[in-house]
Design a protein around this motif. Structure first.
Motif, short mmCIF file in Angstrom:
data_model
loop_
_atom_site.label_atom_id
_atom_site.label_comp_id
_atom_site.label_asym_id
_atom_site.label_seq_id
_atom_site.Cartn_x
_atom_site.Cartn_y
_atom_site.Cartn_z
N PRO A 17 -3.96 2.39 0.18
CA PRO A 17 -3.23 4.17 -0.95
C PRO A 17 -4.53 5.05 -0.70
N ALA B 282 -5.02 -1.84 -5.34
CA ALA B 282 -5.43 -1.25 -4.62
C ALA B 282 -6.12 -2.33 -3.84
N LEU C 185 1.69 1.40 -3.73
CA LEU C 185 0.71 2.01 -4.30
C LEU C 185 0.50 3.88 -4.57
N ASN D 238 0.86 -0.93 -0.42
CA ASN D 238 0.13 0.11 0.35
C ASN D 238 0.88 0.99 0.43
N GLY E 35 -2.06 0.92 5.97
CA GLY E 35 -3.28 0.53 5.08
C GLY E 35 -2.53 -0.79 5.65
#
Length: 461
Positions: free
Chosen positions: A427, A126, A79, A76, A405
């Motif tokens: 993200p 994601a 991302l 995350n 995340g």
């Protein structure tokens, strides 16, 4: 005199005749007792085997959950960097395209299209990460006291668009359901995933039925195989008239990455996500399906005794900062820089730190106010919550936004987001981060002025 103490000849004959019958009955009784004991031993052995299989499965799921959490934390972060830098470049390309006049250079159009594909792929990644966390019950949830019928009604129109015109949606809602405690967004995800699964099972059309009712689960229901909690529950059934599936397939449908769609047309996380959401909410889900006879998913959710609390509507971003100071604490360098850029380009004064100890040292030497602490949750040496607690000793008026995340081990109890905690889940987008910061700071500092529409941005960073 007649001697009643001694059997007469007739009595002796009757006794001799009765002897074998009595022995037979005694032997039958012993055999029945032994059969009953054998049956009880078999039942105990089968129950123990089921328990051992369940424990082994739970251990595998726990290991998967730990793996999902660790992977999600790093993934995350990456991302978030990809999505936000793509947004930055997309804005620059759009500005260059506009400046080029009515016939922009072809390479700018191609660059814009390429960026759109990158962003789409990152958003899909994601979503997969989020689904994996939900399945593993590592996702942060925001439960509310709900009427399940209201959730279904709110998402009904979206379900109709999702399944298409070739599938008829029929709902039969009880209208007087007992209250449940669950995350409404996650329940909507359950309904959408089950609807998509049903749609795919009816390629030539059919009927998707959704019904609800109140049920009371007693000991006899549990003895009959129900996994629902004893007592009052709300039942949801989602049925389709599709192709159905054999038992050997049905028993695997809730496993992650299991899919029957050709060419891996599905991720195999849809029903696994449903299972994770319902388990986290204390509910259960069962499947009944036969080839050619369709499929029915039966969901039970326990009734809650908690009182309903009105949920405040989220405040949209309507604040233009005039120099408020933000301290960003993030151990991932690339994400720290992209977070800094987001705040700097929107009018904030920004300080950054790579870890909690550096953040406390910087704050201790900063002569002015630090209005907002934006800190990662999971970091080496000092977790985000500890950073926030110690920071408030140095800057008592500071507000805090956590970003993560994988926040569950630090911020939440039983998967719930603790009251008063502001969390941006990675993200995140620029809009998400700025909106959360605005909500936390809303009304706290004189530097804000209310504006309409898009936040004002500085041209230079």
């Amino acid at each position: 005199m007649f001697d009643v103490g001694k059997p007469t000849g007739n009595r002796r004959a009757a006794a001799r005749r009765a002897g074998p019958a009595s022995a037979t009955r005694a032997a039958a009784s012993r055999q029945g007792t032994e059969d009953k004991a054998d049956a009880e031993r078999r039942a105990d052995r089968e129950a123990l085997e089921r328990k051992e299989r369940s424990q082994a499965q739970a251990q595998r799921l726990e290991s998967l959950g730990q793996l999902a959490g660790g992977v999600a934390h790093d993934f995350n972060n990456l991302l978030a960097v990809i999505l936000n830098y793509v947004s930055f470049v997309s804005e620059e390309v759009a500005a260059a395209t506009a400046a080029a006049g009515p016939e922009p250079a072809p390479h700018l159009e191609e660059a814009s299209a390429d960026l759109a594909q990158i962003k789409k792929a990152a958003e899909r990644a994601a979503e997969l990460t989020h689904q994996l966390l939900v399945f593993a019950r590592r996702d942060v949830i925001r439960p509310q006291v709900l009427d399940l019928d209201s959730v279904i009604t709110a998402v009904e129109e979206m379900l109709r668009r999702t399944i298409g015109e070739h599938v008829e949606l029929v709902t039969s809602l009880a209208g007087d359901l007992w209250p449940i405690l669950a995350d409404p967004g996650q329940l909507e995800q359950v309904l959408v995933n089950l609807a998509v699964n049903a749609r795919d099972a009816m390629p030539t059309g059919g009927t998707l039925s959704i019904d609800t009712c109140n049920i009371t689960v007693d000991a006899d229901t549990i003895a009959g195989g129900s996994m629902a909690r004893k007592g009052r529950n709300v039942r949801l059934r989602v049925s389709d008239t599709g192709t159905g599936m054999p038992a050997e397939v049905a028993q695997h449908v809730f496993e992650p990455f299991f899919t029957t769609k050709p060419d891996r047309g599905g991720t195999g996380l849809g029903l696994a996500t449903v299972y994770g959401i319902l388990t986290q909410a204390g509910g259960t889900i069962r499947i009944y399906s036969e080839p050619g006879a369709g499929t029915t998913f039966t969901v039970t959710l326990p009734v809650t005794a908690e009182a309903a609390i009105p949920i405040a509507e989220s405040v949209p971003y309507q604040r233009a900062p005039t120099g408020e100071t933000v301290l960003i604490v993030e151990d991932e360098e690339a994400l720290r820089e992209v977070t800094r850029r987001i705040f700097a380009r929107n009018g904030y004064q920004v300080i950054t730190a790579a870890n909690g100890r550096d953040a406390l040292r910087i704050a201790g030497g900063h002569p002015g106010e630090i209005h907002l602490l934006v800190t990662d949750v999971v970091m080496p040496h000092m977790l985000g919550r500890e950073v926030a607690e110690k920071m408030r000793l140095i800057k008592p008026e500071i507000e805090v936004v956590f970003m993560s995340g994988y926040a569950r081990p630090v911020l939440a109890s039983q998967g719930r987001l603790d009251p008063g905690v502001a969390l941006v889940e990675k993200p995140f987008s620029e809009a998400d981060l700025l909106a959360t910061a605005a909500q936390v700071l809303n009304g706290h500092f004189q530097g804000f002025t209310t504006i309409e529409g898009t936040p004002r941005r500085r041209l230079a960073e």
